[in-house]
Write a protein that holds these residues in place. Sequence first.
Motif, PDB file in Angstrom:
ATOM      1  N   PHE A  68     -18.050  18.037  12.527  1.00 21.41           N
ATOM      2  CA  PHE A  68     -17.286  17.163  11.618  1.00 21.41           C
ATOM      3  C   PHE A  68     -16.471  18.073  10.714  1.00 21.41           C
ATOM      4  CE2 PHE A  68     -21.001  14.701  12.808  1.00 21.41           C
ATOM      5  CZ  PHE A  68     -20.440  13.472  13.137  1.00 21.41           C
ATOM      6  N   HIS A  69     -15.288  17.593  10.330  1.00 24.74           N
ATOM      7  CA  HIS A  69     -14.416  18.474   9.559  1.00 24.74           C
ATOM      8  C   HIS A  69     -14.911  18.684   8.137  1.00 24.74           C
ATOM      9  CE1 HIS A  69     -11.683  16.928  12.773  1.00 24.74           C
ATOM     10  NE2 HIS A  69     -11.488  18.232  12.866  1.00 24.74           N
ATOM     11  N   CYS A  70     -15.564  17.658   7.604  1.00 25.54           N
ATOM     12  CA  CYS A  70     -15.885  17.700   6.188  1.00 25.54           C
ATOM     13  C   CYS A  70     -17.073  16.782   5.913  1.00 25.54           C
ATOM     14  CB  CYS A  70     -14.643  17.206   5.436  1.00 25.54           C
ATOM     15  SG  CYS A  70     -14.824  17.126   3.679  1.00 25.54           S
ATOM     16  N   GLY A  71     -17.981  17.205   5.060  1.00 29.36           N
ATOM     17  CA  GLY A  71     -19.060  16.336   4.641  1.00 29.36           C
ATOM     18  C   GLY A  71     -18.680  15.640   3.344  1.00 29.36           C
ATOM     19  N   ILE A  72     -19.179  14.423   3.174  1.00 27.18           N
ATOM     20  CA  ILE A  72     -19.019  13.743   1.889  1.00 27.18           C
ATOM     21  C   ILE A  72     -20.432  13.445   1.386  1.00 27.18           C
ATOM     22  CG2 ILE A  72     -18.141  11.711   0.671  1.00 27.18           C
ATOM     23  CD1 ILE A  72     -16.081  11.366   2.952  1.00 27.18           C
ATOM     24  N   VAL A  73     -20.745  13.943   0.206  1.00 26.34           N
ATOM     25  CA  VAL A  73     -22.068  13.694  -0.338  1.00 26.34           C
ATOM     26  C   VAL A  73     -21.937  12.795  -1.562  1.00 26.34           C
ATOM     27  CG1 VAL A  73     -24.040  14.728  -1.535  1.00 26.34           C
ATOM     28  CG2 VAL A  73     -23.142  15.784   0.541  1.00 26.34           C
ATOM     29  N   ASN A  74     -22.569  11.646  -1.471  1.00 31.14           N
ATOM     30  CA  ASN A  74     -22.588  10.703  -2.588  1.00 31.14           C
ATOM     31  C   ASN A  74     -23.856  10.964  -3.406  1.00 31.14           C
ATOM     32  OD1 ASN A  74     -22.577   8.522  -4.309  1.00 31.14           O
ATOM     33  ND2 ASN A  74     -22.050   7.024  -2.719  1.00 31.14           N
ATOM     34  N   LEU A  75     -23.664  11.444  -4.648  1.00 27.16           N
ATOM     35  CA  LEU A  75     -24.825  11.807  -5.464  1.00 27.16           C
ATOM     36  C   LEU A  75     -25.571  10.580  -5.972  1.00 27.16           C
ATOM     37  CD1 LEU A  75     -23.433  14.779  -7.577  1.00 27.16           C
ATOM     38  CD2 LEU A  75     -24.931  14.866  -5.588  1.00 27.16           C
ATOM     39  N   LYS A  76     -24.897   9.441  -6.007  1.00 29.20           N
ATOM     40  CA  LYS A  76     -25.580   8.241  -6.505  1.00 29.20           C
ATOM     41  C   LYS A  76     -25.223   7.028  -5.665  1.00 29.20           C
ATOM     42  CE  LYS A  76     -27.267   6.366 -10.739  1.00 29.20           C
ATOM     43  NZ  LYS A  76     -26.955   5.999 -12.112  1.00 29.20           N
ATOM     44  N   GLN A  77     -25.847   6.990  -4.497  1.00 27.98           N
ATOM     45  CA  GLN A  77     -25.610   5.878  -3.595  1.00 27.98           C
ATOM     46  C   GLN A  77     -26.014   4.582  -4.289  1.00 27.98           C
ATOM     47  OE1 GLN A  77     -24.448   7.046  -0.552  1.00 27.98           O
ATOM     48  NE2 GLN A  77     -23.680   4.969  -0.321  1.00 27.98           N
ATOM     49  N   GLY A  78     -25.157   3.578  -4.209  1.00 35.04           N
ATOM     50  CA  GLY A  78     -25.482   2.314  -4.873  1.00 35.04           C
ATOM     51  C   GLY A  78     -24.708   2.158  -6.176  1.00 35.04           C
ATOM     52  N   ASP A  79     -24.236   3.264  -6.712  1.00 39.28           N
ATOM     53  CA  ASP A  79     -23.378   3.191  -7.900  1.00 39.28           C
ATOM     54  C   ASP A  79     -22.004   2.708  -7.441  1.00 39.28           C
ATOM     55  OD1 ASP A  79     -22.768   4.436 -10.838  1.00 39.28           O
ATOM     56  OD2 ASP A  79     -21.095   4.783  -9.470  1.00 39.28           O
ATOM     57  N   GLU A  80     -21.528   1.659  -8.067  1.00 40.10           N
ATOM     58  CA  GLU A  80     -20.328   0.991  -7.555  1.00 40.10           C
ATOM     59  C   GLU A  80     -19.136   1.942  -7.446  1.00 40.10           C
ATOM     60  OE1 GLU A  80     -18.054  -2.942  -8.905  1.00 40.10           O
ATOM     61  OE2 GLU A  80     -20.251  -3.022  -9.106  1.00 40.10           O
ATOM     62  N   GLU A  81     -18.944   2.723  -8.530  1.00 39.09           N
ATOM     63  CA  GLU A  81     -17.777   3.625  -8.550  1.00 39.09           C
ATOM     64  C   GLU A  81     -17.912   4.758  -7.541  1.00 39.09           C
ATOM     65  OE1 GLU A  81     -15.853   5.344 -12.098  1.00 39.09           O
ATOM     66  OE2 GLU A  81     -16.938   3.711 -13.121  1.00 39.09           O
ATOM     67  N   ALA A  82     -19.114   5.320  -7.495  1.00 32.91           N
ATOM     68  CA  ALA A  82     -19.338   6.439  -6.564  1.00 32.91           C
ATOM     69  C   ALA A  82     -19.166   5.953  -5.119  1.00 32.91           C
ATOM     70  CB  ALA A  82     -20.727   7.031  -6.772  1.00 32.91           C
ATOM     71  N   ASP A  83     -19.712   4.806  -4.810  1.00 32.27           N
ATOM     72  CA  ASP A  83     -19.590   4.261  -3.447  1.00 32.27           C
ATOM     73  C   ASP A  83     -18.116   4.028  -3.101  1.00 32.27           C
ATOM     74  OD1 ASP A  83     -22.294   4.286  -3.572  1.00 32.27           O
ATOM     75  OD2 ASP A  83     -22.596   2.134  -3.229  1.00 32.27           O
ATOM     76  N   ALA A  84     -17.382   3.447  -4.076  1.00 30.17           N
ATOM     77  CA  ALA A  84     -15.969   3.151  -3.808  1.00 30.17           C
ATOM     78  C   ALA A  84     -15.168   4.442  -3.613  1.00 30.17           C
ATOM     79  CB  ALA A  84     -15.383   2.339  -4.953  1.00 30.17           C
ATOM     80  N   ALA A  85     -15.477   5.463  -4.426  1.00 25.59           N
ATOM     81  CA  ALA A  85     -14.754   6.738  -4.305  1.00 25.59           C
ATOM     82  C   ALA A  85     -15.037   7.379  -2.941  1.00 25.59           C
ATOM     83  CB  ALA A  85     -15.155   7.677  -5.439  1.00 25.59           C
ATOM     84  N   CYS A  86     -16.287   7.299  -2.503  1.00 24.19           N
ATOM     85  CA  CYS A  86     -16.637   7.877  -1.196  1.00 24.19           C
ATOM     86  C   CYS A  86     -15.938   7.113  -0.075  1.00 24.19           C
ATOM     87  CB  CYS A  86     -18.149   7.855  -0.985  1.00 24.19           C
ATOM     88  SG  CYS A  86     -19.013   9.066  -1.989  1.00 24.19           S
ATOM     89  N   ASP A  87     -15.936   5.804  -0.170  1.00 22.65           N
ATOM     90  CA  ASP A  87     -15.256   5.010   0.861  1.00 22.65           C
ATOM     91  C   ASP A  87     -13.772   5.367   0.917  1.00 22.65           C
ATOM     92  OD1 ASP A  87     -17.557   3.742   1.595  1.00 22.65           O
ATOM     93  OD2 ASP A  87     -17.220   1.958   0.352  1.00 22.65           O
ATOM     94  N   ALA A  88     -13.159   5.568  -0.272  1.00 20.34           N
ATOM     95  CA  ALA A  88     -11.736   5.904  -0.309  1.00 20.34           C
ATOM     96  C   ALA A  88     -11.489   7.285   0.305  1.00 20.34           C
ATOM     97  CB  ALA A  88     -11.230   5.865  -1.751  1.00 20.34           C
ATOM     98  N   LEU A  89     -12.355   8.243  -0.017  1.00 22.52           N
ATOM     99  CA  LEU A  89     -12.228   9.583   0.575  1.00 22.52           C
ATOM    100  C   LEU A  89     -12.338   9.511   2.091  1.00 22.52           C
ATOM    101  CD1 LEU A  89     -14.449  11.835  -1.726  1.00 22.52           C
ATOM    102  CD2 LEU A  89     -12.037  12.229  -1.184  1.00 22.52           C
ATOM    103  N   TYR A  90     -13.318   8.754   2.515  1.00 22.86           N
ATOM    104  CA  TYR A  90     -13.578   8.599   3.948  1.00 22.86           C
ATOM    105  C   TYR A  90     -12.332   8.042   4.641  1.00 22.86           C
ATOM    106  CZ  TYR A  90     -16.285   7.538   8.156  1.00 22.86           C
ATOM    107  OH  TYR A  90     -16.765   7.507   9.436  1.00 22.86           O
ATOM    108  N   ALA A  91     -11.755   7.024   4.024  1.00 24.10           N
ATOM    109  CA  ALA A  91     -10.578   6.377   4.622  1.00 24.10           C
ATOM    110  C   ALA A  91      -9.389   7.337   4.642  1.00 24.10           C
ATOM    111  CB  ALA A  91     -10.229   5.112   3.847  1.00 24.10           C
ATOM    112  N   SER A  92      -9.183   8.095   3.566  1.00 23.19           N
ATOM    113  CA  SER A  92      -8.038   9.016   3.515  1.00 23.19           C
ATOM    114  C   SER A  92      -8.177  10.124   4.554  1.00 23.19           C
ATOM    115  CB  SER A  92      -7.925   9.695   2.147  1.00 23.19           C
ATOM    116  OG  SER A  92      -7.924   8.755   1.129  1.00 23.19           O
ATOM    117  N   LEU A  93      -9.378  10.699   4.631  1.00 18.69           N
ATOM    118  CA  LEU A  93      -9.585  11.786   5.604  1.00 18.69           C
ATOM    119  C   LEU A  93      -9.380  11.262   7.024  1.00 18.69           C
ATOM    120  CD1 LEU A  93     -12.715  13.397   3.904  1.00 18.69           C
ATOM    121  CD2 LEU A  93     -10.541  14.581   4.294  1.00 18.69           C
ATOM    122  N   THR A  94      -9.940  10.091   7.293  1.00 19.09           N
ATOM    123  CA  THR A  94      -9.829   9.512   8.634  1.00 19.09           C
ATOM    124  C   THR A  94      -8.372   9.210   8.972  1.00 19.09           C
ATOM    125  OG1 THR A  94     -11.984   8.512   8.252  1.00 19.09           O
ATOM    126  CG2 THR A  94     -10.756   7.712  10.144  1.00 19.09           C
TER     127      THR A  94
END
Length: 445
Positions: free
Chosen positions: A347-373
């Motif tokens: 995989f090109h890059c790992g994304i680590v969410n330090l606080k799964q379930g936190d609304e903002e952290a989850d949304a930021a990870c989803d956005a990163l995931y979408a941009s990289l993809t």
Amino acid sequence: MRLSRYFLPVLKENPSEAQIVSHRLMLRAGMIKQSSAGIYSWLPLGFKVLRKIEDIVHEEQQRAGHMPMLMPTIQSADLWHESGRYDAFGAEMLRIKDRHDREMLFTPTAEELITDIFRAHVGSYKDLPLTMYQIQWKFRDEIRPRFGVMRGREFYMKDGYNFDLTKEDALHAYNRHLVSYLRTYERMGLQAIPMRADSGAIGGDDTHEFLVLADTGESEVFYDSAVTDLTFGDRDIDYDDHAQCAAVMEEFTNLYARTDETHDAALFEQVPEDRRRIARGIEVGQIFYFGTKYSEALNAVVQGPDGKQSPVHMGSHGIGVSRLLGAIIEASHDDKGIIWPEGVTPFHCGIVNLKQGDEEADAACDALYASLTALGLEPLYDDRKERAGGKFATMDLIGLPWRITVGPRGLKNGVVELTSRRTGESIEMPPEDAVRKVADIYANL
Ligand code: ATP
Ligand code: MG
């Protein structure tokens, strides 16, 4: 890919059967599972890297003008009787009988079969030069399978075969393979040094092995340390140009570099003393020119421009595709785990969410995931409800070269953290900068 959905059976403990670091790490990172001695299943993560390596081999073979094809793993023994190798190959050949009691075998290499294809269809110099290759499973009943995929019994190998009218053309094919192999290994982040070697069971005069220096290597090697300064880089080579390929060959093989089979102590003495090295290496490939050995045995002849029939000149060229995973890990790891070179990372890059379930952290990870993809990259998103320490340990173990860490504290300041697996260095930056930086790294490969 979301880690919560991925099959990644990591092991916490060091498996006792693994003697060397690459074997240990491949088992711990859930890449392979032994099914019997020297025979492995490739689990999703291992299979992904195997495919990446295979893709590079395909690309570089085709860049050099070689044609992909595929031959069967199970062959009739007849051709091998014809060439005389059925008996010569010895106990390493896995012999099988079919229901009609016919002698079959699992291919350890394919000179006979390809020569049979050639003789059935090619009769004229006008169809030459011709180089075909396959990437196919091989079986050799090694007396001591060990070190995981490094010395397996079933292993994945690229084997290529050139057919040429003259010795001169066949030697060009030899040089061309050397050039394309240099590029191939460098794209995998490896330095593989061509060394003069012994031709063994394949037979022939000219042969070089490509060795990756590593203490765990099975071959003893002797070389002038100046060879390790040579790099192929991004040279633009015309693979049809005999002189260009010969010049690269000369550059990469004129310094002393030999395996123990061809080592010449007197010649080695002539290397300046401070540059003489005796070390160990892993053989990741070999090229051969063997002239008319198989074409004579199997009567593969072509008509030349003068109307005369003569046996075709041949060579064969192998790359240990599955062994390369072990070799790359031997060359690139630390005490936390694997460090994949960008060229082969699963995989090109790992994304680590330090606080799964936190609304903002989850949304930021989803956005990163979408941009990289969207940029054509494949991230691995650790979206499990786990402690940060466990997530970092898994990422370090499986060795993705880049990691983006996302946590509520950073997000308050509008930043995430981009970490290099190799240097351990972390830099805070806005998420879109991290995405751009990762994309740039891969765009420049
Ligand atoms: P070795 O000396 O290591 O037994 P070889 O010289 O017999 O290998 P080749 O016939 O040159 O092997 O095969 C081409 C490549 O296939 C090798 O350079 C190596 O990288 C790989 N290879 C050979 N045998 C094995 C094996 N048992 N397991 C994994 N890879 C192998
Ligand atoms: Mg070999």
